[in-house]
Design a protein around this motif. Sequence first.
Motif, mmCIF file in Angstrom:
data_model
loop_
_atom_site.group_PDB
_atom_site.id
_atom_site.type_symbol
_atom_site.label_atom_id
_atom_site.label_comp_id
_atom_site.label_asym_id
_atom_site.label_seq_id
_atom_site.Cartn_x
_atom_site.Cartn_y
_atom_site.Cartn_z
ATOM 1 N N GLU A 449 43.120 8.287 42.469
ATOM 2 C CA GLU A 449 42.895 8.026 41.050
ATOM 3 C C GLU A 449 41.430 8.257 40.674
ATOM 4 O O GLU A 449 41.125 8.817 39.599
ATOM 5 C CB GLU A 449 43.302 6.592 40.741
ATOM 6 N N GLN A 452 40.825 12.073 40.470
ATOM 7 C CA GLN A 452 41.374 12.625 39.234
ATOM 8 C C GLN A 452 40.505 12.273 38.033
ATOM 9 O O GLN A 452 40.270 13.108 37.141
ATOM 10 C CB GLN A 452 42.810 12.117 39.039
ATOM 11 N N SER A 453 40.023 11.046 37.997
ATOM 12 C CA SER A 453 39.139 10.645 36.896
ATOM 13 C C SER A 453 37.841 11.441 36.916
ATOM 14 O O SER A 453 37.336 11.886 35.853
ATOM 15 C CB SER A 453 38.863 9.146 37.003
ATOM 16 N N GLN A 455 37.414 14.449 38.133
ATOM 17 C CA GLN A 455 37.726 15.817 37.718
ATOM 18 C C GLN A 455 37.832 15.926 36.202
ATOM 19 O O GLN A 455 37.328 16.870 35.590
ATOM 20 C CB GLN A 455 39.029 16.276 38.391
ATOM 21 N N THR A 456 38.457 14.953 35.575
ATOM 22 C CA THR A 456 38.569 14.960 34.101
ATOM 23 C C THR A 456 37.195 14.843 33.462
ATOM 24 O O THR A 456 36.884 15.546 32.471
ATOM 25 C CB THR A 456 39.474 13.804 33.661
ATOM 26 N N GLU A 457 36.369 13.978 33.990
ATOM 27 C CA GLU A 457 35.027 13.814 33.433
ATOM 28 C C GLU A 457 34.196 15.082 33.586
ATOM 29 O O GLU A 457 33.435 15.459 32.679
ATOM 30 C CB GLU A 457 34.330 12.638 34.120
ATOM 31 N N VAL A 459 35.313 18.194 33.644
ATOM 32 C CA VAL A 459 35.804 19.174 32.660
ATOM 33 C C VAL A 459 35.267 18.854 31.269
ATOM 34 O O VAL A 459 34.799 19.739 30.517
ATOM 35 C CB VAL A 459 37.341 19.213 32.683
ATOM 36 N N GLU A 460 35.325 17.572 30.920
ATOM 37 C CA GLU A 460 34.821 17.178 29.603
ATOM 38 C C GLU A 460 33.312 17.413 29.488
ATOM 39 O O GLU A 460 32.810 17.859 28.447
ATOM 40 C CB GLU A 460 35.155 15.696 29.358
#
Length: 508
Positions: A449, A452-453, A455-457, A459-460
């Motif tokens: 988890e 994944q968090s 990776q999202t950060e 990209v943003e």
Amino acid sequence: MSQRSERRGIHVDQSELLCKKGCGYYGNAAWQGLCSKCWREEYQKARQRQIQEDWALAEKLQREEEAAYVSSHSSYQTQPSQSQSQPSLATFSKFEEKKTNEKTRKVTTVKKFFSPSSRTAPKKALVSRLRESHEGKTPSPSITRQSSIETDRVSRDFMEFLKTLQKPGREIHKQSRAFIESMGNKKDLGAEELSECVQDFYQGMSDRLLNHFKGSSEKVERVMDQVEKYIMTRLYKSVFCPETSDDEKKDLTTQRRIRALHWVTIQMLCVPVDEEIPEVSDSVVKAITDIIEMDSKRVPRDKLACITSCSKHIFNAIRVTKNEPASADDFLPTLIYIVLKANPPRLQSNIQYITRFCNPSRLMTGEDGYYFTNLCCAVAFIEKLDAHSLNLSPEDFERYMSGQASPRRQDDPAAWLQSGSRFNPALSQIHNNLSVLSNLEKRQQQVIEGAQSLQTELVEWQDSVAREVQEIMERYPLEIKSRASAIDAENVENDRLPPPLQPQVFAG
């Protein structure tokens, strides 16, 4: 449920371990609750009564025999003719046959009690054939060699010990050898008769030693221990689990009973032992090893030593678990639990062997006698164990015994393992491993988890940086001006020009 009600099926009053005649010595279930001394007295009385009854029966048969013979002979003489005498001849023949049978039975009955070692040759041959068919062709050479080595070692040790006694030692050795030779001619005796012979020898030897050492019981006990070791090592094969007894049948019955009770838990027996403590688990394993090792010993005293060592490990396990000295009420349930876990080989044969051939003073007093009496109580409890003893309903007890159900919850593996871990080290290790795996699974999920968090950060953040760069570029557009050329940049023939002048210094 109160502690008292939990112990209702296991608690044994210490007074119940003593002889029923109140002599103060420890009793034994094999002797109907009597000590060895009282049991021998009762046995001798019963034997004398039986001999008297058999003599009375023999005399009665003899009188009836003589009366019938006189009556038949007088009636035979009063017959007037030969034709009328034929029925009486037939009657007389039947009477002669009956007389012979009664006489044979009378003689056999008397011989049975007064000459138990005198058997007919065919019976000896039959017993020999049965023994050969039971044991096979020949015993294993390695077993015979090991037995011979042990016997020779014990004989040498016995001779070395007797040398310290000088003249009494020679007499002791002579009597011991003579007794062993005499026992070789009594192989057809029953187990109780063999025990009686050995105990009589112990008693006679002990009395003579007491007279020689002038009442010094310590020296007598020391000598008797060596005598017992020498004699029983030599007689072990012929007196341990003899063919004339039902010891082997009892062994099989006890083993099947213990196997059927494999589902019994520590909680049911109220055993105050926590096997998750390393020291306690180690003591339990040592206790099981000792009670199993008892079968490998030949001398009754050595078998008792195994029982004593097992009991001491049990007391240590209870002491470590409770952080206080163990009590007798805690010891017996734990001993029952150890016997159920170990299922010792030939348990009944070993108990009977100790009972029959051990020096009686060891079984009557001391810690050896106390622990042995408790072991007999534990075996008796296992044989009579029922639903009430384990605080179960009769229905549940029958279902557990038949294997239709288990007291552990089948729908909850974790609960099953946790409950089993308290009485099985392997299950305890499995339970610990599963706990570690469960924790690792939770941590792995947290790492996934978090990745994944992250990776999202990322990209943003990349998108936000691109937007800011675009806004700055739109706000401040880039203007590229043409660079000024050199004076002679467009002169294509500059290669033909002479080199530039260099400043020169002249001396003036």
